[in-house]
Design a protein around this motif. Structure first.
Motif, PDB file in Angstrom:
ATOM      1  N   ASN A 175       0.830  -1.206   0.000  1.00  0.00           N
ATOM      2  CA  ASN A 175       0.000   0.000   0.000  1.00  0.00           C
ATOM      3  C   ASN A 175       0.867   1.259   0.000  1.00  0.00           C
ATOM      4  O   ASN A 175       0.677   2.165   0.818  1.00  0.00           O
ATOM      5  N   LEU A 176       1.794   1.299  -0.920  1.00  0.00           N
ATOM      6  CA  LEU A 176       2.722   2.423  -0.984  1.00  0.00           C
ATOM      7  C   LEU A 176       2.007   3.722  -1.309  1.00  0.00           C
ATOM      8  O   LEU A 176       1.015   3.740  -2.063  1.00  0.00           O
ATOM      9  N   LYS A 177       2.529   4.785  -0.739  1.00  0.00           N
ATOM     10  CA  LYS A 177       1.967   6.125  -0.922  1.00  0.00           C
ATOM     11  C   LYS A 177       3.031   7.038  -1.534  1.00  0.00           C
ATOM     12  O   LYS A 177       4.235   6.787  -1.366  1.00  0.00           O
ATOM     13  N   PRO A 178       2.615   8.111  -2.203  1.00  0.00           N
ATOM     14  CA  PRO A 178       3.612   9.034  -2.770  1.00  0.00           C
ATOM     15  C   PRO A 178       4.609   9.552  -1.733  1.00  0.00           C
ATOM     16  O   PRO A 178       5.783   9.764  -2.049  1.00  0.00           O
ATOM     17  N   GLU A 179       4.160   9.702  -0.488  1.00  0.00           N
ATOM     18  CA  GLU A 179       5.065  10.198   0.549  1.00  0.00           C
ATOM     19  C   GLU A 179       6.104   9.161   0.974  1.00  0.00           C
ATOM     20  O   GLU A 179       6.987   9.464   1.774  1.00  0.00           O
ATOM     21  N   ASP A 180       6.005   7.943   0.468  1.00  0.00           N
ATOM     22  CA  ASP A 180       7.045   6.940   0.707  1.00  0.00           C
ATOM     23  C   ASP A 180       8.220   7.093  -0.246  1.00  0.00           C
ATOM     24  O   ASP A 180       9.235   6.401  -0.099  1.00  0.00           O
TER      25      ASP A 180
END
Length: 125
Positions: free
Chosen positions: A84-89
């Motif tokens: 569930n990767l997010k842009p903030e990762d």
């Protein structure tokens, strides 16, 4: 000479997954702690997840429930499963190791004396 080599980074869309690996070569005295750190563009390096010599794990609040750290002692390899990767990762991810416990806290970069070269993770929205 101890070397840590990360792999598995790449570009994914938000909601995707990646698994990072960190292969350790050379000898680290005694049982050792390992951790993943990341440094987003223009920001300071931060601890993401760590695992001590007993196998106990610690996570930054921002990744709890999404990232899983594990180690295969037989293969001398550390892993970071990122779901569930997010842009903030988006960041450069580094693995680190040290002998024994980190007196500065397991997610503090101050106590780690072995570092990999990093692998880039980019998450697009």
């Amino acid at each position: 000479q101890v070397q840590l080599v990360e792999s598995g980074g790449g570009s994914v869309q938000a909601g995707g997954s990646l698994r990072l690996s960190c292969a350790v070569s050379g000898y680290i005295y005694g049982a050792y702690s390992m951790a993943w750190f990341r440094q987003p563009p223009g920001k300071e390096r931060e601890g993401v997840a760590a695992i001590d010599r007993s196998g106990s794990t610690t996570y930054a609040d921002s990744v709890k429930g999404r990232f899983t750290i594990s180690r295969d002692n037989a293969k001398n390899t550390l892993y970071l499963q990122m779901n569930n990767l997010k842009p903030e990762d988006t960041a450069m991810y580094y693995c680190a190791a040290r002998s024994g416990y980190n007196p500065y806290g397991i997610l503090s970069d101050r106590g780690y004396n072995y570092w990999g070269q990093g692998t880039q993770v980019t998450v697009s929205s």
